[in-house]
Design an enzyme around this catalytic site. Structure first.
Site, short mmCIF file in Angstrom:
data_model
loop_
_atom_site.label_atom_id
_atom_site.label_comp_id
_atom_site.label_asym_id
_atom_site.label_seq_id
_atom_site.Cartn_x
_atom_site.Cartn_y
_atom_site.Cartn_z
N HIS A 181 0.85 -1.10 0.00
CA HIS A 181 -0.02 -0.06 0.05
C HIS A 181 0.88 1.14 0.08
O HIS A 181 0.59 2.09 -0.76
CB HIS A 181 -0.80 0.00 1.28
CG HIS A 181 -1.78 -1.05 1.35
ND1 HIS A 181 -2.17 -1.78 2.42
CD2 HIS A 181 -2.70 -1.34 0.58
CE1 HIS A 181 -2.97 -2.54 2.27
NE2 HIS A 181 -3.40 -2.37 1.13
N LYS A 225 -17.88 -5.85 6.62
CA LYS A 225 -16.55 -6.72 6.65
C LYS A 225 -15.94 -6.67 8.06
O LYS A 225 -15.90 -5.56 8.42
CB LYS A 225 -15.66 -6.27 5.55
CG LYS A 225 -14.49 -6.86 4.79
CD LYS A 225 -14.03 -6.37 3.62
CE LYS A 225 -12.71 -6.63 3.47
NZ LYS A 225 -12.05 -5.97 2.37
N ARG A 284 -2.05 -5.88 -8.31
CA ARG A 284 -0.89 -6.74 -8.14
C ARG A 284 -0.69 -7.88 -9.24
O ARG A 284 0.36 -8.41 -9.59
CB ARG A 284 -1.46 -7.63 -6.95
CG ARG A 284 -1.25 -6.69 -5.78
CD ARG A 284 -1.72 -7.18 -4.20
NE ARG A 284 -3.34 -7.23 -4.59
CZ ARG A 284 -3.92 -7.30 -3.57
NH1 ARG A 284 -3.45 -7.64 -2.34
NH2 ARG A 284 -5.33 -7.20 -3.70
N SER A 294 -3.13 -7.75 3.08
CA SER A 294 -3.46 -7.68 4.52
C SER A 294 -3.89 -9.13 5.13
O SER A 294 -3.11 -9.27 6.24
CB SER A 294 -4.39 -6.56 4.72
OG SER A 294 -4.07 -5.33 4.36
#
Ligand code: ADP
Length: 162
Positions: free
Chosen positions: A19, A43, A92, A129
Site C-alpha cells: 500500500h 466486513k 497486483r 493484509s
C-alpha cells in the site's frame, strides 16, 4: 491554482509496504493524496477504523502531501464531496483485474470519476493484509513487508504479546 488531488481508497487492515509503495508513488505525481480508509460494516476487520486511520497517519507522516481520512458509503460520493476527480488503485496480478475493472467502470458511469491503475512493485506483488494476518497469527516472520510499528501492532493483537 488548481490542486491536483487523488484518492487512494482501501480497507488497510492493516497497511502494508505494498500500500505504502502505491501511496508514495501517487504522492510524487499529484499535489495531494487523500488516503481514504473504508468503514465497511459488512466486513469484519481486525483493527477498528480509527486504529487503521491512526496507523496510516503514523506511517505516512513524513510525506508532506498525504492526508488520511475515513469514509463510508460510495467512494464516488466521497470524491464528489471533496472535489477529487481521480482514484488510484494498485494492481497486483490478473486476479485483481476483473473486479477492479468492473468497479472502475461503475464509478465512471456514476460520477465521471476516473480510476488509474498503478502496477504494483514486484517486491510486494504477493502481499495482502489478510496474508500478513495469517502469517503473524501462526508465528511467521513478516519483517520488511510491513512497517515495524505495524508489525508490532499485529503481534500484539494476534498473539497477545507486547
Ligand atoms: P480493498 O479492501 O479495497 O481491497 P486493500 O486495503 O486491500 O483494500 O487495498 C487498497 C488498495 O491497495 C487497492 O488498490 C489494492 O489493489 C492496493 N494493494 C493492496 N495490496 C497491495 C500490494 N501488495 N501492492 C500494491 N498495491 C496493493
Amino acid at each position: 491554482m488548481i490542486v491536483r488531488r487523488v484518492l487512494c481508497p482501501g480497507s488497510f487492515d492493516p497497511v502494508t509496504n505494498g500500500h505504502l509503495d502505491i501511496i508514495s508513488r501517487a504522492s510524487n505525481l499529484y499535489d495531494e493524496v487523500v488516503v481514504g480508509v473504508l468503514i465497511n460494516i459488512s466486513k469484519q476487520s481486525l483493527f477498528s477504523v480509527d486504529e487503521r486511520v491512526e496507523m496510516m497517519r503514523e506511517v505516512t507522516k513524513d510525506y508532506g502531501n498525504v492526508k488520511v481520512d475515513k469514509f463510508h458509503g460510495l467512494t464516488v460520493d466521497y470524491c464528489r464531496q471533496h472535489d477529487i476527480p481521480v482514484i488510484v488503485r494498485g494492481l497486483r496480478a490478473v486476479s485483481d483485474f476483473d473486479y477492479e475493472l468492473q468497479i472502475a467502470q461503475m464509478n465512471h458511469r456514476m460520477a465521471g470519476v476516473e480510476t488509474l491503475f498503478m502496477a504494483t512493485n514486484p517486491l510486494y506483488a504477493f502481499l495482502s493484509s489478510s496474508l500478513m494476518k495469517e502469517v503473524v497469527k501462526y508465528g511467521g516472520d513478516i519483517s520488511g513487508l510491513v512497517p515495524e510499528v505495524i508489525h508490532q501492532r499485529l503481534v500484539e493483537r494476534l498473539r497477545g504479546e507486547k
